[in-house]
Enzyme design. Structure first.
Site, PDB file in Angstrom:
ATOM      1  N   GLN A 173      12.908   7.219   8.183  1.00  0.00           N
ATOM      2  CA  GLN A 173      13.089   7.707   9.561  1.00  0.00           C
ATOM      3  C   GLN A 173      11.774   7.739  10.337  1.00  0.00           C
ATOM      4  O   GLN A 173      11.787   7.774  11.562  1.00  0.00           O
ATOM      5  CB  GLN A 173      13.716   9.105   9.561  1.00  0.00           C
ATOM      6  CG  GLN A 173      14.076   9.605  10.960  1.00  0.00           C
ATOM      7  CD  GLN A 173      14.335  11.094  11.011  1.00  0.00           C
ATOM      8  OE1 GLN A 173      15.169  11.584  10.271  1.00  0.00           O
ATOM      9  NE2 GLN A 173      13.609  11.805  11.868  1.00  0.00           N
ATOM     10  N   PHE A 189       0.854  -1.191   0.000  1.00  0.00           N
ATOM     11  CA  PHE A 189       0.000   0.000   0.000  1.00  0.00           C
ATOM     12  C   PHE A 189       0.891   1.242   0.000  1.00  0.00           C
ATOM     13  O   PHE A 189       0.836   2.086   0.884  1.00  0.00           O
ATOM     14  CB  PHE A 189      -0.986   0.007   1.157  1.00  0.00           C
ATOM     15  CG  PHE A 189      -2.260   0.740   0.807  1.00  0.00           C
ATOM     16  CD1 PHE A 189      -3.180   0.181  -0.059  1.00  0.00           C
ATOM     17  CD2 PHE A 189      -2.516   1.996   1.317  1.00  0.00           C
ATOM     18  CE1 PHE A 189      -4.339   0.864  -0.415  1.00  0.00           C
ATOM     19  CE2 PHE A 189      -3.675   2.685   0.968  1.00  0.00           C
ATOM     20  CZ  PHE A 189      -4.583   2.111   0.106  1.00  0.00           C
ATOM     21  N   ASP A 195       9.829   5.403  10.951  1.00  0.00           N
ATOM     22  CA  ASP A 195       9.959   4.262  11.856  1.00  0.00           C
ATOM     23  C   ASP A 195      11.360   4.287  12.458  1.00  0.00           C
ATOM     24  O   ASP A 195      12.198   3.417  12.195  1.00  0.00           O
ATOM     25  CB  ASP A 195       9.708   2.963  11.093  1.00  0.00           C
ATOM     26  CG  ASP A 195       8.294   2.880  10.555  1.00  0.00           C
ATOM     27  OD1 ASP A 195       7.366   2.770  11.359  1.00  0.00           O
ATOM     28  OD2 ASP A 195       8.123   2.936   9.324  1.00  0.00           O
ATOM     29  N   GLY A 253       6.152   8.307   0.617  1.00  0.00           N
ATOM     30  CA  GLY A 253       7.284   7.980   1.478  1.00  0.00           C
ATOM     31  C   GLY A 253       8.058   6.787   0.944  1.00  0.00           C
ATOM     32  O   GLY A 253       9.288   6.814   0.840  1.00  0.00           O
ATOM     33  N   HIS A 254       7.332   5.719   0.598  1.00  0.00           N
ATOM     34  CA  HIS A 254       7.984   4.558  -0.010  1.00  0.00           C
ATOM     35  C   HIS A 254       8.636   4.941  -1.344  1.00  0.00           C
ATOM     36  O   HIS A 254       9.746   4.488  -1.652  1.00  0.00           O
ATOM     37  CB  HIS A 254       6.959   3.451  -0.267  1.00  0.00           C
ATOM     38  CG  HIS A 254       6.268   2.946   0.949  1.00  0.00           C
ATOM     39  ND1 HIS A 254       4.963   3.269   1.247  1.00  0.00           N
ATOM     40  CD2 HIS A 254       6.699   2.142   1.954  1.00  0.00           C
ATOM     41  CE1 HIS A 254       4.608   2.679   2.368  1.00  0.00           C
ATOM     42  NE2 HIS A 254       5.639   1.993   2.826  1.00  0.00           N
ATOM     43  N   GLN A 273       4.870  -9.700  12.815  1.00  0.00           N
ATOM     44  CA  GLN A 273       5.084  -8.452  13.556  1.00  0.00           C
ATOM     45  C   GLN A 273       3.790  -7.832  14.049  1.00  0.00           C
ATOM     46  O   GLN A 273       3.790  -6.741  14.611  1.00  0.00           O
ATOM     47  CB  GLN A 273       5.873  -7.449  12.719  1.00  0.00           C
ATOM     48  CG  GLN A 273       5.156  -6.885  11.511  1.00  0.00           C
ATOM     49  CD  GLN A 273       6.087  -6.120  10.585  1.00  0.00           C
ATOM     50  OE1 GLN A 273       6.970  -6.699   9.954  1.00  0.00           O
ATOM     51  NE2 GLN A 273       5.907  -4.803  10.518  1.00  0.00           N
TER      52      GLN A 273
END
Length: 281
Positions: free
Chosen positions: A148, A32, A150, A36-37, A61
């Site tokens: 960053q 998705f 995460d 950012g990706h 996770q």
């Protein structure tokens, strides 16, 4: 760009690239994809000859009651973004491809995971480290790219790579934000219009904390307290944590001695969002 579903297909492609002397970048994602990706893939494409993007919602996770089943998925949309950004291979395995039915091996970090997200999501980083280790072994990249946003995950993976002697360069990339400041996240799609407006309290708190640090405030407690007040003024917000830690060891600190990570997780309605800033001095 090619979309593949099996580990063998990835290994075959990478082996051929490396036989030509080409460098390989890896961008691990849960799909998705958003801007950012895209920024990670673009940087990976600029710094490597070939880029592999993993698109895998990793079940190990997610804890009980978390959003594994409802996590948004759209492979066609992801593929279009990856191809446009310069990826050569999109790896979209089924859970059964990544985990045998009787799998019993996990990567368990003994440090860096006790604070921040690790407190409220106790199994999260074991799952992250395990799946990232598996991706590193499958792809054998020269470099791997993480955002960053995460920040604790980035610190954990850097330590794991050091401790387990992976010959991989870990590249951290800046947070990408919406025009109004909200950090890009796949979970932003869970927010209704009212919640989306309320979510801006995270970036406002980050801005305030960062400005206080840059202006010379040395007390981490004072910065965290000020940020909490901003968030608590929003009725739809519920704080999971706001905390200042050493950016390398992820240990709690009281003095803003750089590098410092000031991170938060906040529920807006039922949606848990994260944001942070790093004070480098």
């Amino acid at each position: 760009m090619k979309i593949v579903k099996t580990i063998e297909e990835v290994r075959t492609a990478v082996k051929a690239w490396k036989a030509e002397g080409l460098t390989v970048g890896l961008v691990p994602t849960m799909g998705f994809l958003h801007e950012g990706h895209e920024s990670l893939i673009l940087r990976a494409a600029a710094e490597n000859d070939r880029v592999v993007v993993s698109d895998f919602v990793n079940p190990t996770q997610f804890g009980p009651g978390e959003d594994l089943e409802s996590y948004p998925r759209d492979l066609n949309r992801d593929a279009a973004l990856c191809e446009k950004a310069g990826a050569a291979l999109l790896f979209n395995p089924e859970p059964s491809e990544m985990y045998a039915d009787d799998a019993c091996t996990f990567v368990d970090m003994r440090a860096l995971t006790g604070e921040l997200c690790g407190k409220s999501r106790p199994i999260h980083f074991s799952g992250v480290c395990t799946v990232v280790s598996k991706l590193f072994n499958i792809v054998t990249p020269d470099r791997a790219y993480f955002g960053q946003k995460d920040a604790q995950q980035l610190s954990v993976i850097r330590r794991m790579v050091r401790d387990l002697n992976f010959g991989i360069e870990i590249v951290g990339c800046p947070i990408i934000r919406e025009a109004d400041g909200l950090a890009k996240s796949s979970r932003n799609t869970y927010l209704n219009a009212e919640e989306r407006k309320a979510a801006l309290v995270l970036s406002r708190a980050v801005k305030l904390g960062s400005e206080m640090a840059e202006s010379g405030e040395k007390s981490a407690d004072a910065i965290v307290s000020a940020m909490k007040k901003v968030i608590e003024a929003e009725p739809m917000a519920k704080i999971d944590y706001v905390q200042a830690v050493d950016a390398v060891s992820v240990e709690p600190i009281t003095e803003m001695k750089p590098p410092v990570l000031v991170a938060m997780a906040v529920y807006i309605g039922k949606t848990r969002l994260i944001d942070n800033f790093i004070y480098e001095g």
